[in-house]
Design a protein around this motif. Structure first.
Motif, mmCIF file in Angstrom:
data_model
loop_
_atom_site.group_PDB
_atom_site.id
_atom_site.type_symbol
_atom_site.label_atom_id
_atom_site.label_comp_id
_atom_site.label_asym_id
_atom_site.label_seq_id
_atom_site.Cartn_x
_atom_site.Cartn_y
_atom_site.Cartn_z
ATOM 1 N N LYS A 66 0.793 -1.201 -0.110
ATOM 2 C CA LYS A 66 -0.175 -0.094 -0.017
ATOM 3 C C LYS A 66 0.965 1.228 -0.080
ATOM 4 N N TYR A 67 1.818 1.352 0.747
ATOM 5 C CA TYR A 67 2.882 2.307 0.738
ATOM 6 C C TYR A 67 3.638 2.659 -0.539
ATOM 7 N N LYS A 121 1.063 4.285 -2.792
ATOM 8 C CA LYS A 121 0.986 5.755 -2.563
ATOM 9 C C LYS A 121 2.084 6.488 -3.214
ATOM 10 N N ASP A 174 -4.267 5.800 -5.352
ATOM 11 C CA ASP A 174 -4.900 5.584 -4.061
ATOM 12 C C ASP A 174 -4.613 4.295 -3.521
ATOM 13 N N THR A 175 -4.691 4.125 -1.991
ATOM 14 C CA THR A 175 -4.382 2.899 -1.638
ATOM 15 C C THR A 175 -5.366 1.932 -1.533
#
Length: 278
Positions: free
Chosen positions: A135-136, A139, A144-145
């Motif tokens: 997820k990082y 970004k 968008d996560t």
């Protein structure tokens, strides 16, 4: 994330790095660097820097996450205990290579639709235990996560709907039982279900595995009924770099792509010890 990295290191070390303990002199101080063998977007190097510093390795130079990199670029240079650096090497490289691969693929998709008012998003199709790292990286790549975990928002999918009478029934149950503070998204597979869920106040309606013709039909009908503004429209399922622009042109709000995290190729980095000090 710290606990996961501790586990990664423990898994790699096993009962001890017998090679380094046999070959490398105790207390040997070395300098070295991490070098890219690929072009792309760097992600995870800030995490690796913190890992090295936590184990007493002095980081002398590093590029920031989000930097465009080319083959041959030095990503980080360091000075520290040789056995420690060799212990950290594979975990540091595996993680930063994967994260940079995700960020690179994500950035490519984001740039394809940069001229349209649409948001590219990831999904929860990540590797076990690596979700937060993936997820990082999303970004960093400009996407968008989407949800980090199941408690972020309500997302009613086909298997939830299978336990109810219809998508609308599932939506109404969620609206009755969930706090106003949580957004409600629902996955639909037909024009009629999309219309009903928009009419009944879904925050986001996901058009699941609809081709561009089906998606256009939904958008056109929502515009005709003058309810397009009631819900965000997300498309997902099998969208590639060859089709993403076709969906963006239709005026959807969100394009979510699981392949960004489950199918991206890791970039190739190497760690090189360049000098040793007595």
């Amino acid at each position: 994330m710290d606990k996961i990295m501790e586990y990664m290191l423990a898994e790699d070390e096993g009962f001890g790095d017998i090679t380094s303990n046999a070959v490398v002199e105790d207390g040997k101080i070395v300098s070295g660097s991490i070098v890219s063998k690929d072009d792309g977007i760097l992600a995870g190097i800030d995490i690796i820097r913190e890992l090295f510093e936590e184990y007493g390795v002095k980081v002398q130079f590093w590029l920031k996450d989000g930097t465009k990199i080319s083959s041959g670029d030095v990503l980080m240079s360091f000075l520290g205990d040789a056995r420690t650096i060799l212990l950290l090497e594979r975990t540091a490289l595996n993680l930063s290579m994967r994260m940079s691969g995700v960020a690179t693929a994500t950035n490519r998709y984001v740039n394809l639709v940069k001229d349209y008012d649409v948001r590219v998003a990831g999904t929860r199709k990540t590797s076990p235990a690596l979700g937060k790292f993936d997820k990082y990286a999303l970004k960093v790549g400009g996407a968008d996560t989407h949800r980090f975990s199941l408690d972020d928002m309500v997302l009613i999918k086909d298997n939830h709907i299978a336990t109810c009478r219809s998508p609308l029934d599932a939506l109404l149950k969620a609206k009755e039982n969930v706090s106003f503070s949580k957004k409600i998204e629902i996955e639909v597979e037909s024009l009629d279900d999309a219309i009903e869920c928009v009419k009944n106040g879904a925050d986001i309606v996901m058009l699941d595995n609809m081709d561009t013709n089906e998606t256009k039909e939904v958008i056109d009908e929502l515009n005709k009924l003058n309810i397009r503004q009631n819900s965000l429209i997300e498309v997902s399922g099998g969208i590639t770099d060859e089709t993403i622009v076709d969906y963006a042109k239709l005026g959807v709000d969100i394009i979510s792509i699981g392949a960004l995290t489950h199918a991206s190729r890791s970039l190739n980095f190497s760690l090189n010890i360049e000098d040793s000090q007595s």
